[in-house]
Scaffold this motif. Structure first.
Motif, PDB file in Angstrom:
ATOM      1  N   LEU A 198       0.835  -1.194   0.000  1.00 17.34           N
ATOM      2  CA  LEU A 198       0.000   0.000   0.000  1.00 17.34           C
ATOM      3  C   LEU A 198       0.873   1.248   0.000  1.00 17.34           C
ATOM      4  CD1 LEU A 198      -2.703  -0.914   2.679  1.00 17.34           C
ATOM      5  CD2 LEU A 198      -2.672  -1.468   0.235  1.00 17.34           C
ATOM      6  N   ALA A 199       0.532   2.215  -0.850  1.00 13.15           N
ATOM      7  CA  ALA A 199       1.120   3.542  -0.786  1.00 13.15           C
ATOM      8  C   ALA A 199       0.250   4.404   0.130  1.00 13.15           C
ATOM      9  CB  ALA A 199       1.202   4.147  -2.183  1.00 13.15           C
ATOM     10  N   ALA A 200       0.641   5.653   0.318  1.00 12.53           N
ATOM     11  CA  ALA A 200      -0.193   6.569   1.099  1.00 12.53           C
ATOM     12  C   ALA A 200      -1.549   6.705   0.419  1.00 12.53           C
ATOM     13  CB  ALA A 200       0.494   7.926   1.219  1.00 12.53           C
ATOM     14  N   GLY A 201      -2.622   6.621   1.188  1.00  7.14           N
ATOM     15  CA  GLY A 201      -3.961   6.714   0.626  1.00  7.14           C
ATOM     16  C   GLY A 201      -4.998   6.182   1.585  1.00  7.14           C
ATOM     17  N   VAL A 202      -6.223   6.036   1.089  1.00  7.32           N
ATOM     18  CA  VAL A 202      -7.342   5.537   1.882  1.00  7.32           C
ATOM     19  C   VAL A 202      -7.860   4.274   1.206  1.00  7.32           C
ATOM     20  CG1 VAL A 202      -9.600   6.065   2.893  1.00  7.32           C
ATOM     21  CG2 VAL A 202      -7.928   7.893   2.538  1.00  7.32           C
TER      22      VAL A 202
ATOM     23  N   TYR B 145      -1.320  -6.104   5.757  1.00  4.56           N
ATOM     24  CA  TYR B 145      -0.973  -5.223   4.638  1.00  4.56           C
ATOM     25  C   TYR B 145       0.502  -4.839   4.800  1.00  4.56           C
ATOM     26  CZ  TYR B 145      -6.039  -4.804   5.166  1.00  4.56           C
ATOM     27  OH  TYR B 145      -7.379  -5.078   5.333  1.00  4.56           O
ATOM     28  N   ARG B 146       1.141  -4.450   3.710  1.00  2.00           N
ATOM     29  CA  ARG B 146       2.536  -4.011   3.770  1.00  2.00           C
ATOM     30  C   ARG B 146       2.654  -2.578   3.276  1.00  2.00           C
ATOM     31  NH1 ARG B 146       5.929  -7.757   0.170  1.00  2.00           N
ATOM     32  NH2 ARG B 146       3.999  -7.834  -1.039  1.00  2.00           N
ATOM     33  N   VAL B 147       3.519  -1.817   3.927  1.00  2.00           N
ATOM     34  CA  VAL B 147       3.751  -0.427   3.548  1.00  2.00           C
ATOM     35  C   VAL B 147       5.258  -0.195   3.419  1.00  2.00           C
ATOM     36  CG1 VAL B 147       3.440   1.991   4.173  1.00  2.00           C
ATOM     37  CG2 VAL B 147       1.680   0.317   4.794  1.00  2.00           C
ATOM     38  N   PRO B 148       5.754   0.153   2.235  1.00  6.72           N
ATOM     39  CA  PRO B 148       7.176   0.501   2.101  1.00  6.72           C
ATOM     40  C   PRO B 148       7.432   1.862   2.749  1.00  6.72           C
ATOM     41  CG  PRO B 148       6.181  -0.072  -0.030  1.00  6.72           C
ATOM     42  CD  PRO B 148       5.062   0.140   0.944  1.00  6.72           C
ATOM     43  N   ILE B 149       8.472   1.946   3.558  1.00  8.82           N
ATOM     44  CA  ILE B 149       8.771   3.188   4.259  1.00  8.82           C
ATOM     45  C   ILE B 149      10.277   3.398   4.287  1.00  8.82           C
ATOM     46  CG2 ILE B 149       8.579   1.900   6.433  1.00  8.82           C
ATOM     47  CD1 ILE B 149       7.950   4.521   7.848  1.00  8.82           C
ATOM     48  N   ARG B 150      10.720   4.616   4.008  1.00  5.69           N
ATOM     49  CA  ARG B 150      12.141   4.941   4.038  1.00  5.69           C
ATOM     50  C   ARG B 150      12.569   5.261   5.468  1.00  5.69           C
ATOM     51  NH1 ARG B 150      10.689   8.673   0.054  1.00  5.69           N
ATOM     52  NH2 ARG B 150      11.372  10.321   1.471  1.00  5.69           N
ATOM     53  N   ALA B 151      13.867   5.218   5.689  1.00  2.00           N
ATOM     54  CA  ALA B 151      14.394   5.455   7.035  1.00  2.00           C
ATOM     55  C   ALA B 151      14.124   6.875   7.508  1.00  2.00           C
ATOM     56  CB  ALA B 151      15.889   5.157   7.064  1.00  2.00           C
TER      57      ALA B 151
ATOM     58  N   GLY C  62      26.931   5.486  -1.662  1.00  7.32           N
ATOM     59  CA  GLY C  62      26.492   6.880  -1.726  1.00  7.32           C
ATOM     60  C   GLY C  62      25.045   7.042  -2.112  1.00  7.32           C
ATOM     61  N   ALA C  63      24.354   5.951  -2.515  1.00  6.35           N
ATOM     62  CA  ALA C  63      22.958   6.068  -2.924  1.00  6.35           C
ATOM     63  C   ALA C  63      22.046   5.810  -1.730  1.00  6.35           C
ATOM     64  CB  ALA C  63      22.644   5.064  -4.031  1.00  6.35           C
ATOM     65  N   GLU C  64      20.825   6.293  -1.833  1.00  7.43           N
ATOM     66  CA  GLU C  64      19.852   6.124  -0.751  1.00  7.43           C
ATOM     67  C   GLU C  64      19.382   4.683  -0.682  1.00  7.43           C
ATOM     68  OE1 GLU C  64      15.372   7.718   0.379  1.00  7.43           O
ATOM     69  OE2 GLU C  64      16.559   8.685  -1.199  1.00  7.43           O
ATOM     70  N   ARG C  65      19.211   4.173   0.535  1.00  7.22           N
ATOM     71  CA  ARG C  65      18.707   2.818   0.701  1.00  7.22           C
ATOM     72  C   ARG C  65      17.282   2.720   0.197  1.00  7.22           C
ATOM     73  NH1 ARG C  65      20.006  -0.897   5.690  1.00  7.22           N
ATOM     74  NH2 ARG C  65      18.232  -1.852   4.684  1.00  7.22           N
ATOM     75  N   PRO C  66      16.905   1.597  -0.383  1.00  7.24           N
ATOM     76  CA  PRO C  66      15.512   1.430  -0.795  1.00  7.24           C
ATOM     77  C   PRO C  66      14.617   1.339   0.428  1.00  7.24           C
ATOM     78  CG  PRO C  66      16.690  -0.635  -1.003  1.00  7.24           C
ATOM     79  CD  PRO C  66      17.719   0.410  -0.653  1.00  7.24           C
ATOM     80  N   PRO C  67      13.329   1.574   0.264  1.00  6.81           N
ATOM     81  CA  PRO C  67      12.422   1.465   1.404  1.00  6.81           C
ATOM     82  C   PRO C  67      12.418   0.051   1.972  1.00  6.81           C
ATOM     83  CG  PRO C  67      11.354   2.560  -0.451  1.00  6.81           C
ATOM     84  CD  PRO C  67      12.640   1.983  -0.962  1.00  6.81           C
ATOM     85  N   PHE C  68      12.225  -0.039   3.271  1.00 12.96           N
ATOM     86  CA  PHE C  68      11.985  -1.336   3.890  1.00 12.96           C
ATOM     87  C   PHE C  68      10.486  -1.437   4.128  1.00 12.96           C
ATOM     88  CE2 PHE C  68      11.198   0.393   8.105  1.00 12.96           C
ATOM     89  CZ  PHE C  68      11.877   1.597   8.060  1.00 12.96           C
ATOM     90  N   GLU C  69      10.010  -2.605   4.437  1.00 13.96           N
ATOM     91  CA  GLU C  69       8.577  -2.824   4.552  1.00 13.96           C
ATOM     92  C   GLU C  69       8.159  -2.995   6.005  1.00 13.96           C
ATOM     93  OE1 GLU C  69       7.528  -6.109   2.125  1.00 13.96           O
ATOM     94  OE2 GLU C  69       8.287  -5.178   0.278  1.00 13.96           O
TER      95      GLU C  69
END
Length: 449
Positions: A248-252, A265-271, A366-373
């Motif tokens: 799920l992304a941000a939403g309703v 449900y799973r939500v990807p979230i960055r640090a 040097g790159a940003e880590r991918p989102p974790f769930e």
């Protein structure tokens, strides 16, 4: 403790703002569809009763309908369906098929609508369940929510189909249909049935005991629908565990949950993000007392991160809870179970969140880590009462939001280990010396006096 409770209250307030009608989910596009609404009027024989200021219920309803037709805002597709309006006989099989659409759903022709309403006379049976099914067909499908306003003075006399079952059936189909109910009598059986219909579809129930009240109530519903019809939760189906849960992304979102069930449900979230989530469940059928709803955020490895705080809304037909969570320095966010590494040293999430493209990024130096769930788990402790079944499940609305993390600044601490022991020893020594000095001074003064 007080500060913590205040923070929890503020959180719930923020979560409430997220789900206010008219606030679209993150990334949602504005719809250009007109509001589609149908008024369903009971014209059965009981509408002859003179309950309201000496007028018949039918006369009151006709006057109110005329005022509403005059006040319908531009850009509204309005239709009118009646039930019990044409068959005067005693054959129940025929009488229970008596429902017609007298004004098709579309731009309002005020003269046509008023003429159709003026010709109505109280006549037959009360097939509310059938009328709701047909009204849903009249409104068709679309990207936005559609609304029915049911006005009646009595309970269904034709079940089956039971109107409560029909309302649950329509809601379970994901038809994005909301039924608001208006009762023209204070009869308790009628009230219970109309509350059930409204609750099953996320609508409202109210009563009206005069023509002015009825016109005001209908106009309020039309105005409210104008403000909220673009806010349509996305239909999603939670799973029985985290690994198979939808992203799920941000939403309703809207789903249905049976008694004592767990929905994942799973939500990807960055640090650098904070997760805010809330869930509401509508009590659309009788349930035993001592029930509750729980929302938890869980690491994919099964470790609980945080659980929600109950949010009292003042309503007896809706139960809500919410939570917020962001990663702290002590949290181990490594989770490679849902990422696939490739040969060039990059990795990406296995899957794309509902409502948004994947936000995964390369993990090269040097790159940003991918989102974790983070896994969201919705649980309930409901049990059926009065023979109520658990199918389809009760409607739930889940709100997900991701904002920039705002960690609480570190507060000065006493330290730990030997440092803590030294601080406590010095504090004890100073306290003892001061206590002894004050005692000696007080004794000396007391003896002299």
């Amino acid at each position: 403790m007080i500060i913590r409770r205040i923070a929890q209250v503020v959180l719930i307030g923020l979560l409430g703002v997220i789900i206010l009608p008219g606030t679209p989910p993150a990334g949602a596009d504005e719809t250009t569809e007109n509001l589609r609404m149908q008024l369903v009027l009971d014209v059965s024989g009981s509408m002859r009763e003179p309950d309201m200021n000496g007028q018949t219920r039918m006369a009151v309803a006709q006057r109110a309908f005329n005022e509403v037709v005059d006040a319908v805002p531009a850009g509204t597709d309005l239709g009118i369906r009646v039930l019990g309006a044409t068959y005067p006989g005693d054959d129940k099989a025929l009488g229970c098929q008596d429902t017609q659409q007298i004004v098709p759903v579309g731009p309002v022709d005020r003269d046509q609508a008023k003429a159709a309403i003026a010709s109505l006379r109280p006549t037959g049976f009360t097939p509310i369940g059938l009328a709701l099914r047909e009204a849903a067909k009249d409104l068709g499908s679309g990207e936005t929510a559609r609304r029915i306003v049911l006005i009646t003075d009595g309970e269904d006399t034709c079940a089956p189909p039971d109107p409560c079952d029909v309302a649950r059936e329509l809601a379970a189909q994901g038809t994005r249909l909301i039924v608001d109910t208006l009762g023209l009598t204070l009869d308790d059986k009628v009230r219970q049935q109309l509350v059930c219909i409204a609750g099953a579809t996320g609508g409202t129930y109210t009563t009206a005991q005069s023509a002015d009240q009825l016109a005001d109530r209908i106009n309020q519903l039309v105005d409210r629908a104008q403000d909220t019809y673009t806010q349509t939760p996305e239909l999603v189906t939670g799973s029985t565990d985290c690994t198979a849960a939808p992203l799920l992304a941000a939403g309703v979102y809207t789903d249905r949950e049976r008694f004592e069930e767990h929905r994942w449900y799973r939500v990807p979230i960055r640090a650098d993000q904070e997760l805010r989530a809330s869930v509401s469940i509508a009590l659309d059928r009788p349930v035993n007392r001592d029930y509750g709803i729980l929302l938890r955020a869980v690491h994919p490895n099964g470790r609980e991160l945080v659980r929600g705080t109950d949010a009292g809304s003042g309503r007896a037909d809706v139960l809500s809870t919410g939570l917020r969570w962001s990663a702290g320095p002590e949290d181990d966010l490594a989770d490679d179970t849902d990422r696939a590494d490739d040969t060039d040293g990059t990795s990406e999430l296995a899957g794309t969140p509902t409502g948004a493209a994947s936000t995964a990024a390369p993990t090269a130096a040097g790159a940003e880590r991918p989102p974790f769930e983070v896994c969201l788990v919705v649980s309930n402790s409901f049990a059926a009462a009065g023979g109520a079944g658990d199918a389809p499940g009760m409607p739930i609305e889940l709100t997900v939001d991701l904002v920039a993390a705002s960690p609480t600044p570190d507060s000065p601490g006493l330290g730990r280990g030997w440092l803590l022991l030294i601080v406590l020893s010095l504090a004890g020594l100073v306290t003892g010396v001061l206590a002894g000095w004050l005692t000696r001074w007080w004794t000396t003064v007391w003896k002299e006096s």
